[in-house]
Enzyme design. Structure first.
Site, PDB file in Angstrom:
ATOM      1  N   ARG A 103       0.845  -1.184   0.000  1.00 18.00           N
ATOM      2  CA  ARG A 103       0.000   0.000   0.000  1.00 18.00           C
ATOM      3  C   ARG A 103       0.892   1.249   0.000  1.00 18.00           C
ATOM      4  O   ARG A 103       2.105   1.140   0.102  1.00 18.00           O
ATOM      5  CB  ARG A 103      -0.934  -0.011   1.222  1.00 18.00           C
ATOM      6  CG  ARG A 103      -0.168  -0.401   2.503  1.00 18.00           C
ATOM      7  CD  ARG A 103      -0.629   0.244   3.728  1.00 18.00           C
ATOM      8  NE  ARG A 103      -0.528   1.664   3.676  1.00 18.00           N
ATOM      9  CZ  ARG A 103       0.608   2.356   3.809  1.00 18.00           C
ATOM     10  NH1 ARG A 103       1.785   1.736   4.012  1.00 18.00           N
ATOM     11  NH2 ARG A 103       0.622   3.682   3.739  1.00 18.00           N
ATOM     12  N   GLY A 104       0.210   2.422  -0.064  1.00 16.24           N
ATOM     13  CA  GLY A 104       0.963   3.668  -0.192  1.00 16.24           C
ATOM     14  C   GLY A 104       1.114   3.961  -1.676  1.00 16.24           C
ATOM     15  O   GLY A 104       1.523   3.073  -2.445  1.00 16.24           O
ATOM     16  N   ALA A 105       0.793   5.196  -2.071  1.00 18.11           N
ATOM     17  CA  ALA A 105       0.682   5.498  -3.501  1.00 18.11           C
ATOM     18  C   ALA A 105       1.936   5.149  -4.320  1.00 18.11           C
ATOM     19  O   ALA A 105       1.824   4.438  -5.328  1.00 18.11           O
ATOM     20  CB  ALA A 105       0.291   6.968  -3.672  1.00 18.11           C
ATOM     21  N   ARG A 154      -7.339  -0.516  -6.783  1.00 14.79           N
ATOM     22  CA  ARG A 154      -7.460   0.627  -5.866  1.00 14.79           C
ATOM     23  C   ARG A 154      -7.609   1.903  -6.694  1.00 14.79           C
ATOM     24  O   ARG A 154      -6.675   2.298  -7.390  1.00 14.79           O
ATOM     25  CB  ARG A 154      -6.251   0.712  -4.916  1.00 14.79           C
ATOM     26  CG  ARG A 154      -6.193  -0.493  -3.978  1.00 14.79           C
ATOM     27  CD  ARG A 154      -5.511  -0.196  -2.671  1.00 14.79           C
ATOM     28  NE  ARG A 154      -6.256   0.679  -1.799  1.00 14.79           N
ATOM     29  CZ  ARG A 154      -5.718   1.290  -0.733  1.00 14.79           C
ATOM     30  NH1 ARG A 154      -4.439   1.126  -0.458  1.00 14.79           N
ATOM     31  NH2 ARG A 154      -6.456   2.064   0.042  1.00 14.79           N
ATOM     32  N   GLN A 205      -2.581   2.548   9.990  1.00 18.13           N
ATOM     33  CA  GLN A 205      -1.264   2.638   9.328  1.00 18.13           C
ATOM     34  C   GLN A 205      -0.284   3.473  10.158  1.00 18.13           C
ATOM     35  O   GLN A 205       0.923   3.248  10.110  1.00 18.13           O
ATOM     36  CB  GLN A 205      -1.413   3.268   7.928  1.00 18.13           C
ATOM     37  CG  GLN A 205      -2.075   2.377   6.892  1.00 18.13           C
ATOM     38  CD  GLN A 205      -3.575   2.578   6.832  1.00 18.13           C
ATOM     39  OE1 GLN A 205      -4.207   2.941   7.824  1.00 18.13           O
ATOM     40  NE2 GLN A 205      -4.165   2.318   5.693  1.00 18.13           N
ATOM     41  N   ASP A 216      -2.436  10.752  -2.179  1.00 20.16           N
ATOM     42  CA  ASP A 216      -2.763   9.678  -3.118  1.00 20.16           C
ATOM     43  C   ASP A 216      -3.112  10.214  -4.494  1.00 20.16           C
ATOM     44  O   ASP A 216      -2.941   9.542  -5.503  1.00 20.16           O
ATOM     45  CB  ASP A 216      -3.900   8.818  -2.576  1.00 20.16           C
ATOM     46  CG  ASP A 216      -3.391   7.995  -1.418  1.00 20.16           C
ATOM     47  OD1 ASP A 216      -3.413   8.492  -0.280  1.00 20.16           O
ATOM     48  OD2 ASP A 216      -2.904   6.869  -1.668  1.00 20.16           O
ATOM     49  N   ASN A 270      -5.925  12.195   0.392  1.00 21.26           N
ATOM     50  CA  ASN A 270      -5.008  11.391   1.193  1.00 21.26           C
ATOM     51  C   ASN A 270      -5.870  10.601   2.180  1.00 21.26           C
ATOM     52  O   ASN A 270      -7.105  10.740   2.218  1.00 21.26           O
ATOM     53  CB  ASN A 270      -3.979  12.280   1.906  1.00 21.26           C
ATOM     54  CG  ASN A 270      -2.857  11.462   2.533  1.00 21.26           C
ATOM     55  OD1 ASN A 270      -2.272  10.591   1.899  1.00 21.26           O
ATOM     56  ND2 ASN A 270      -2.568  11.698   3.803  1.00 21.26           N
ATOM     57  N   LYS A 271      -5.226   9.789   2.984  1.00 21.19           N
ATOM     58  CA  LYS A 271      -5.928   8.908   3.931  1.00 21.19           C
ATOM     59  C   LYS A 271      -7.011   9.657   4.706  1.00 21.19           C
ATOM     60  O   LYS A 271      -6.798  10.784   5.134  1.00 21.19           O
ATOM     61  CB  LYS A 271      -4.891   8.300   4.871  1.00 21.19           C
ATOM     62  CG  LYS A 271      -5.404   7.386   5.944  1.00 21.19           C
ATOM     63  CD  LYS A 271      -6.266   6.261   5.403  1.00 21.19           C
ATOM     64  CE  LYS A 271      -5.606   5.438   4.317  1.00 21.19           C
ATOM     65  NZ  LYS A 271      -6.572   4.540   3.611  1.00 21.19           N
TER      66      LYS A 271
HETATM   67  O1  MRU Z   1      -4.832   3.099   2.089  1.00 18.46           O
HETATM   68  P1  MRU Z   1      -3.361   3.342   2.090  1.00 18.46           P
HETATM   69  O2  MRU Z   1      -2.667   2.845   3.308  1.00 18.46           O
HETATM   70  O3  MRU Z   1      -2.716   2.887   0.800  1.00 18.46           O
HETATM   71  O4  MRU Z   1      -3.234   4.937   2.106  1.00 18.46           O
HETATM   72  C1  MRU Z   1      -1.962   5.506   2.047  1.00 18.46           C
HETATM   73  C2  MRU Z   1      -1.967   6.971   2.180  1.00 18.46           C
HETATM   74  O5  MRU Z   1      -2.990   7.616   2.273  1.00 18.46           O
HETATM   75  C3  MRU Z   1      -0.618   7.643   2.112  1.00 18.46           C
HETATM   76  O6  MRU Z   1      -0.622   8.812   2.877  1.00 18.46           O
HETATM   77  C4  MRU Z   1      -0.304   8.007   0.650  1.00 18.46           C
HETATM   78  O7  MRU Z   1      -0.490   6.908  -0.186  1.00 18.46           O
HETATM   79  C5  MRU Z   1       1.080   8.497   0.499  1.00 18.46           C
HETATM   80  S1  MRU Z   1       2.284   7.229   0.741  1.00 18.46           S
HETATM   81  C6  MRU Z   1       3.819   7.915   0.500  1.00 18.46           C
END
Ligand code: MRU
Length: 355
Positions: free
Chosen positions: A46-48, A89, A196, A237, A247-248
């Site tokens: 996970r994470g963009a 996603r 997270q 994201d 973002n999250k």
């Molecule tokens: O659902 P996730 O855990 O993939 O969400 C991740 C985030 O929102 C991060 O802040 C974003 O992807 C940036 S990661 C460098």
């Protein structure tokens, strides 16, 4: 050296199963696109930026079995794999961005023997991986310049090594400032509902010996009221042309709280997270996830059965709450519509390099 969250090893995708952290460090070796798709949906990876790398490796996984005489089938399968992975996603644009890059490379080499097309795809996937490493370091340098010494920083969701091919974006800024000798204290939002922050940021910060304190998301305003917070650092994201940032979930509340308390609010992300095709945050697709993540997260029922649940995985922070967007090209400040447009990559001629 930051932990390697995703790699291409022996014709397989090796990744850390992040659902098992912080208690168990488990690696998965994945050799099927559908298994990778499941890992993405379940947030094992996970994470963009890491999702971008996963997408590129996913294309290699899906297409490595084809031989020279199967070119037509190869291109049909490429389309299927790209469509399938893009759907896993929807919010993090880096996934679609990397898949598009892979598709463009295959098209640019269409007239060549399949072995060469596969070589070109391998080179492109590797480039996406290496570029992300370099990007993280450049972001870290630009961001660290904005961090005072000493500094108390609030962060939300994981944006470190687990979310990228290197040491991260927002957390990478903290790692860089720490390496420069600045005295930091990181306040970590736990990041409901999948934690997270609690599970992943705390794990990474402890490994780097950076002082950190875990709070529940709903404590951030009180913390800002009671102690001096120097800035918020969050990832992204998807960023629209006008700077609105997905973002999250919980990022928007943090930004509102930051404005109320006069705390600078920095979004930290690579240029690949900017979606130049969309004008504002209204157009960003927001992933909605299973009710069970809220009603029985981590195995314990915490709400009555049959309750109605709304579980958006992301929110959109309006651009007027964002002090600056820190990218590998530097810190971009308002007006975002004007200043982000300078980062828009120019369309390239198709390459015929025959790697
Ligand atoms: O659902 P996730 O855990 O993939 O969400 C991740 C985030 O929102 C991060 O802040 C974003 O992807 C940036 S990661 C460098």
């Amino acid at each position: 050296m930051p932990v390697t969250t995703i790699a291409w090893i022996d014709h397989k995708v090796r990744l850390i199963d992040q659902t098992k952290l912080p208690t168990d460090l488990v690696y998965l070796d994945i050799d099927e696109v559908e298994t990778l798709g499941e890992a993405i949906k379940k947030l094992r990876v996970r994470g963009a930026p890491a999702l971008g790398v996963a997408g590129a490796f996913g294309v290699l996984l899906g297409l490595q079995k084809f031989h020279d005489e199967e070119k037509a089938k190869f291109f049909l399968e490429l389309q299927r794999v790209v469509t399938y992975l893009r759907g896993t996603r929807p919010t993090a644009v880096n996934l679609a961005w990397a898949l598009e890059r892979m598709q463009r490379i295959a098209e640019a080499h269409r007239e060549q023997p399949l072995a060469q097309i596969k070589n070109a795809l391998f080179a492109e996937a590797n480039k996406i991986f290496v570029e992300d490493q370099q990007t993280c370091r450049a972001i870290g340098r630009h961001g660290a310049a904005l961090i005072p010494d000493p500094a108390t920083i609030i962060t939300h969701c994981n944006t470190g090594a687990l979310a990228t091919a290197d040491f991260g974006t927002a957390l990478g800024v903290a790692f860089t400032a720490h390496a420069q000798g600045k005295k930091l204290h990181i306040i970590v939002d736990e990041t409901r509902p999948l934690l997270q922050g609690a599970r992943l940021n705390m794990w990474e910060l402890l490994q780097e010996n950076i002082p950190c304190t875990l709070i529940c998301d709903n404590m951030a305003a009180f913390v800002m009221q009671r102690r001096k917070i120097d800035c918020c650092l969050v990832g992204a994201d998807r960023i629209a042309r006008n700077g609105d940032t997905a973002n999250k979930i919980g990022t928007y509340s943090l930004a509102v709280n930051a404005q109320k308390h006069g705390v600078p609010f920095y979004v930290v992300a690579p240029v690949s997270t900017i979606d130049f095709n969309i004008a504002s945050g209204q157009e960003i697709p927001i992933e909605e996830r299973a009710a069970e993540e809220i009603t029985e997260g981590f195995g314990r029922r915490t709400a009555p059965f049959n309750v109605e649940v709304y579980n958006p995985a992301f929110d959109v922070t309006p651009n007027d709450l964002i002090t600056a967007i820190i990218t590998e090209a530097g810190a971009i400040r308002p007006p975002y519509a004007q200043n982000l447009s300078k980062l828009q990559p120019q369309p390239r001629e198709p390459r015929h390099t025959g790697v």
